[in-house]
Design an enzyme around this catalytic site. Structure first.
Site, PDB file in Angstrom:
ATOM      1  N   LYS A 168      -2.069 -14.340   2.520  1.00 38.95           N
ATOM      2  CA  LYS A 168      -2.460 -13.030   2.850  1.00 38.95           C
ATOM      3  C   LYS A 168      -3.398 -12.998   4.072  1.00 38.95           C
ATOM      4  O   LYS A 168      -4.234 -13.896   3.959  1.00 38.95           O
ATOM      5  CB  LYS A 168      -2.782 -11.957   1.497  1.00 38.95           C
TER       6      LYS A 168
ATOM      7  N   ASP B 107       1.593  -5.070   6.562  1.00 37.86           N
ATOM      8  CA  ASP B 107       1.079  -4.636   5.302  1.00 37.86           C
ATOM      9  C   ASP B 107       0.662  -3.203   5.709  1.00 37.86           C
ATOM     10  O   ASP B 107       0.770  -2.761   6.756  1.00 37.86           O
ATOM     11  CB  ASP B 107       0.206  -5.614   4.677  1.00 37.86           C
TER      12      ASP B 107
HETATM   13  P1  NDP Z   1       1.225   2.122   5.076  1.00 38.61           P
HETATM   14  O1  NDP Z   1      -0.089   1.547   6.038  1.00 38.61           O
HETATM   15  O2  NDP Z   1       2.653   2.189   5.746  1.00 38.61           O
HETATM   16  O3  NDP Z   1       0.805   3.240   4.377  1.00 38.61           O
HETATM   17  C1  NDP Z   1      -0.223   3.286   3.300  1.00 38.61           C
HETATM   18  C2  NDP Z   1      -0.139   4.624   2.561  1.00 38.61           C
HETATM   19  O4  NDP Z   1      -0.929   4.778   1.618  1.00 38.61           O
HETATM   20  C3  NDP Z   1      -0.511   5.729   3.866  1.00 38.61           C
HETATM   21  O5  NDP Z   1      -0.031   6.749   3.395  1.00 38.61           O
HETATM   22  C4  NDP Z   1      -2.089   5.790   3.231  1.00 38.61           C
HETATM   23  O6  NDP Z   1      -2.688   7.273   3.695  1.00 38.61           O
HETATM   24  C5  NDP Z   1      -2.227   5.573   1.665  1.00 38.61           C
HETATM   25  N1  NDP Z   1      -3.261   5.285   1.270  1.00 38.61           N
HETATM   26  C6  NDP Z   1      -3.883   4.257   1.560  1.00 38.61           C
HETATM   27  N2  NDP Z   1      -5.010   4.228   1.085  1.00 38.61           N
HETATM   28  C7  NDP Z   1      -5.180   5.119  -0.139  1.00 38.61           C
HETATM   29  C8  NDP Z   1      -5.966   5.645  -0.932  1.00 38.61           C
HETATM   30  N3  NDP Z   1      -7.215   5.164  -1.119  1.00 38.61           N
HETATM   31  N4  NDP Z   1      -5.711   6.916  -1.576  1.00 38.61           N
HETATM   32  C9  NDP Z   1      -4.643   7.422  -1.330  1.00 38.61           C
HETATM   33  N5  NDP Z   1      -3.804   6.866  -0.215  1.00 38.61           N
HETATM   34  C10 NDP Z   1      -4.069   6.085   0.395  1.00 38.61           C
HETATM   35  O7  NDP Z   1       1.332   0.754   3.868  1.00 38.61           O
HETATM   36  P2  NDP Z   1       2.603   0.365   3.291  1.00 38.61           P
HETATM   37  O8  NDP Z   1       3.413   1.525   2.849  1.00 38.61           O
HETATM   38  O9  NDP Z   1       3.211  -0.704   4.070  1.00 38.61           O
HETATM   39  O10 NDP Z   1       1.936  -0.241   2.167  1.00 38.61           O
HETATM   40  C11 NDP Z   1       1.552   0.405   0.834  1.00 38.61           C
HETATM   41  C12 NDP Z   1       1.431  -0.544  -0.278  1.00 38.61           C
HETATM   42  O11 NDP Z   1       2.429  -1.436  -0.540  1.00 38.61           O
HETATM   43  C13 NDP Z   1       0.257  -1.452  -0.315  1.00 38.61           C
HETATM   44  O12 NDP Z   1      -0.513  -1.642  -1.459  1.00 38.61           O
HETATM   45  C14 NDP Z   1       0.959  -2.776   0.336  1.00 38.61           C
HETATM   46  O13 NDP Z   1       0.305  -3.862   0.128  1.00 38.61           O
HETATM   47  C15 NDP Z   1       2.223  -2.719  -0.504  1.00 38.61           C
HETATM   48  N6  NDP Z   1       3.422  -3.511   0.052  1.00 38.61           N
HETATM   49  C16 NDP Z   1       3.742  -3.417   1.202  1.00 38.61           C
HETATM   50  C17 NDP Z   1       4.675  -4.096   1.608  1.00 38.61           C
HETATM   51  C18 NDP Z   1       5.596  -3.630   2.772  1.00 38.61           C
HETATM   52  O14 NDP Z   1       6.674  -4.261   2.885  1.00 38.61           O
HETATM   53  N7  NDP Z   1       4.699  -2.981   3.964  1.00 38.61           N
HETATM   54  C19 NDP Z   1       5.512  -5.209   0.723  1.00 38.61           C
HETATM   55  C20 NDP Z   1       4.763  -5.134  -0.468  1.00 38.61           C
HETATM   56  C21 NDP Z   1       3.673  -4.328  -0.931  1.00 38.61           C
HETATM   57  P3  NDP Z   1      -3.811   7.123   4.803  1.00 38.61           P
HETATM   58  O15 NDP Z   1      -2.897   7.248   5.933  1.00 38.61           O
HETATM   59  O16 NDP Z   1      -4.436   8.615   4.473  1.00 38.61           O
HETATM   60  O17 NDP Z   1      -4.696   6.137   4.783  1.00 38.61           O
END
Ligand code: NDP
Length: 441
Positions: free
Chosen positions: A126, A166
């Site tokens: 990572k 990510d």
């Molecule tokens: P994105 O950056 O596309 O989206 C993240 C989302 O989560 C945003 O809406 C963000 O809101 C919200 N968020 C982040 N921090 C917080 C918080 N503290 N409280 C509430 N909402 C929050 O990321 P992904 O969708 O790609 O990833 C989301 C999760 O999935 C992570 O844990 C990542 O490690 C995991 N993951 C992702 C993969 C992928 O293919 N993308 C693969 C496997 C796991 P805001 O805009 O307000 O920050």
């Protein structure tokens, strides 16, 4: 916790002080495997668990970049190459101000087991930076990505380490990073995954994590004599994983009642419609916030976990669902939690969910669809071929099914069975057997 688990954690904690997220992830895995591991004298003598909890290497570097005012800024970047026992290092890059070495070590450690569960030849890694992409202009993002790759290029390659996206790193950033990689290396060989489909990316990679999570959830429910159709599904997050989990959940006939971001929760009491989701995707794509949405009802500072739901799919970030949230969900009659994010439950929430007999799919199993399709993207790049969306989606579904079935096939007695333990044990056994075979590795 058994004695052996206490001893392992004590030893690992002494070497990794002030790394709470990493220790939380290590504790979960060691607790899950402790009964089995306590009977494995050879693995214990070879200190397999302790060696596996030590990254192969951590690369840390400075990223200098010029902002739109011409001022030089700098951030810290990392690549944690945790283990290549099962294949080249593989795992995402995260750009977010809360990125620390502990967060990346927890994510890299989890990634070893997740990648092991897919059955594809991929090690765990990572990386990322404490750079905050929010509020930055497109040219600032481009300059940052170029500077980040100027250092990372020395450490990656198709047989060495293949990063992906990510939080804060989507298709736009991967494309900027890959374009700069091409200029610096002069080699077109798929050293990153998550590229645009017209230049080496795989169909369904964008959707894979969210879709895969729902496929896993459906399989888990069916295995436990439940159905997904018609269930009330609370989803957190409004990013890549959340939006595609919502899309597939609607497709499968569920009632999706929420999305969220760090400002609050957007609630659809009677269920979101497909058209609502399309509108949300469109304004999120232009950088819009959920609070500006004219659909659903937005509740500032709240989370989705006080809603009456049958299924919870947390898709935002680590430790987003705490003990109080878990209590609310249990009281509301929750049937299942399927993690889209990595380690979204605090240790307290996880214990409460287990004590109340709720089905709980850990992220290393249920969100493995993203990295699985990244693995398929690598295969397509190596073959210089592109597969159709139908073919990739079918393979994704098969991989999620086989992960589920491998977990329920672990030799944990039925009365003590949990998906968390099953996933950790199945994944650990595969990596441990490689460590054992490699000797002093
Ligand atoms: P994105 O950056 O596309 O989206 C993240 C989302 O989560 C945003 O809406 C963000 O809101 C919200 N968020 C982040 N921090 C917080 C918080 N503290 N409280 C509430 N909402 C929050 O990321 P992904 O969708 O790609 O990833 C989301 C999760 O999935 C992570 O844990 C990542 O490690 C995991 N993951 C992702 C993969 C992928 O293919 N993308 C693969 C496997 C796991 P805001 O805009 O307000 O920050």
């Amino acid at each position: 916790m058994t004695n052996i688990c206490d001893k392992l954690i004590e030893e690992i904690e002494a070497l990794n002080q002030n790394q709470p997220e990493f220790l939380q992830a290590v504790t979960e895995v060691s607790t899950s495997i402790s009964n089995w591991y306590s009977q494995q004298d050879e693995l214990q003598r070879a200190r397999v668990f302790q060696r596996l909890a030590e990254p192969d290497r951590i690369i840390s570097f400075r990223i200098s970049w010029r902002d739109d005012q011409g001022v030089i800024q700098h951030n810290r970047g990392w690549r944690v190459q945790f283990s290549h026992a099962l294949g080249p290092y593989k795992g995402g890059l995260r750009f977010s101000p809360d990125v620390t070495e502990s967060v990346l070590k927890f994510l890299g450690f989890e990634q070893i087991f997740k990648n092991s569960l897919t059955g594809l030849p991929m090690g765990g890694a990572k990386g990322g930076s404490n750079f905050n992409p929010k509020g930055k202009s497109p040219s600032e993002i481009e300059r940052f990505c170029h500077s980040f790759m100027t250092e990372l290029v020395r450490h990656i390659g198709p047989d060495v380490d293949v990063p992906a996206g990510d939080i804060g790193v989507g298709e736009r950033e991967i494309s900027l990073l890959y374009g700069h990689y091409l200029r610096l290396s002069n080699k077109w060989h798929g050293a990153l995954t998550g590229k645009g489909c017209s230049f080496g990316g795989s169909a369904v990679r964008t959707e894979a994590t969210g879709y895969g999570c729902v496929y896993f959830c459906c399989r888990m429910l069916a295995h436990n004599n439940e159905g997904f159709e018609g269930k009330r599904v609370a989803i957190s997050g409004a990013g890549n994983v959340a939006l595609h989990a919502a899309e597939k959940a609607l497709d499968m006939g569920a009632t999706v009642i929420s999305l969220s971001d760090s400002d609050g929760v957007l609630i659809f009491e009677d269920g979101m419609k497909e058209d609502d989701l399309e509108r949300i995707k469109a304004f999120r794509g232009e950088g819009g916030r959920l609070s500006d949405s004219s659909i659903g009802s937005f509740h500032d500072g709240e989370k989705p976990w006080s809603l009456d739901s049958d299924i919870a799919i947390p898709c935002a970030t680590q430790n987003e669902l705490d003990g109080d949230d878990a209590r609310n969900l249990v009281d509301a009659g929750l049937i299942a939690i399927c993690e889209g994010a990595n380690m979204p439950l605090t240790a307290e929430a996880s214990s409460l969910i287990r004590e109340n007999g709720i089905l709980h799919a850990p992220g290393k199993a249920s969100n493995a669809g993203g990295v699985a399709v990244s693995g398929l993207e690598r295969s397509q790049n190596a073959l210089r071929r592109s597969w159709s969306a139908d073919r990739v989606d079918k393979e994704l579904r098969e991989i999620m099914t086989s992960i589920h079935d491998e977990i329920v096939g672990t030799d944990i007695e039925q009365e003590n069975f949990s998906y968390v333990d099953g996933a950790n044990l199945a994944a650990f056994k595969r990596v441990a057997s490689a460590f054992q075979a490699y000797g002093a590795f």
